[in-house]
Write an enzyme that holds these catalytic residues in place. Structure first.
Site, PDB file in Angstrom:
ATOM      1  CB  VAL A  47      -0.986   0.051   1.503  1.00  0.00           C
ATOM      2  CG1 VAL A  47      -1.790   1.251   1.292  1.00  0.00           C
ATOM      3  CG2 VAL A  47      -1.846  -1.137   1.131  1.00  0.00           C
ATOM      4  CB  CYS A  48       4.137   1.963   1.682  1.00  0.00           C
ATOM      5  SG  CYS A  48       3.532   1.362   3.252  1.00  0.00           S
TER       6      CYS A  48
END
Length: 193
Positions: A47-48
């Site tokens: 997700v980062c």
């Protein structure tokens, strides 16, 4: 850190994609500017990079508002360099990438996870006087929206110049604001219509 309180000075080593090298940033050195600290769990995750890429799309607009953005994880500056070079989603990232391997700054903001040594997804807005005026924390599996951060920054900048006003939900530039007073109590609908 509580909203409304002055943030103590801190320093971070960074990988600076603009310069293509390492450096340091401190809150004291950024006094007089708005600062957004954008904590995320770790480099080389899932997700980062989507969050940092989304933030990179709004970085120029944030800078035009007088905002400096620093992304921060508990990785080292070397990991940031390697990640920036290898992850295609990060090619537009130009803001400093802060390294907090000891978790000192993450602990200061109350988002350090002692069980795994990672920071939660925390977004903190610090005004030019060094006061924390915005705080949002998400768990690991939900990414943030940079458009909403930009909207909040526009509202904060507007309110700094118009402290007698307040911005309602979903406020955007040019829309009506509220002027809190005894006459406004129970009459917000009319004020916004």
């Amino acid at each position: 850190m509580m909203v409304g309180k002055k943030v103590p000075n801190f320093e971070l080593e960074v990988y600076d994609p603009k310069k293509g090298g390492f450096g340091k940033v401190s809150l004291q050195d950024m006094r007089g500017k708005w600062v957004v600290l954008f904590f995320y769990p770790a480099d080389f995750t899932f997700v980062c990079p989507t969050e940092l890429a989304d933030l990179a799309e709004k970085y120029q607009e944030l800078q035009e508002l007088g905002v400096e953005v620093i992304s921060v994880s508990t990785d080292t500056k070397y990991a940031h360099l390697a990640w920036h070079r290898s992850e295609k989603l990060l090619e537009k990232v130009r803001f400093p990438m802060g390294a907090d391997p000891t978790g000192r700054v993450s602990r200061l903001f109350g988002i350090y996870d002692e069980e795994n040594g990672l920071a939660l997804r925390g977004t903190f807005i610090i005004n030019p006087e060094g006061v924390l005026v915005g705080s949002e924390v998400n768990f690991y599996n939900v990414g943030r929206n940079a458009e909403e951060l930009l909207r909040k920054m526009r509202a904060n900048v507007y309110l700094m110049h118009h402290p007698e006003e307040a911005c309602p939900a979903k406020w955007t530039e040019g829309k009506k604001t509220l002027k809190p007073s005894e006459e406004l109590v129970g009459k917000v609908y009319q004020a916004l219509s």
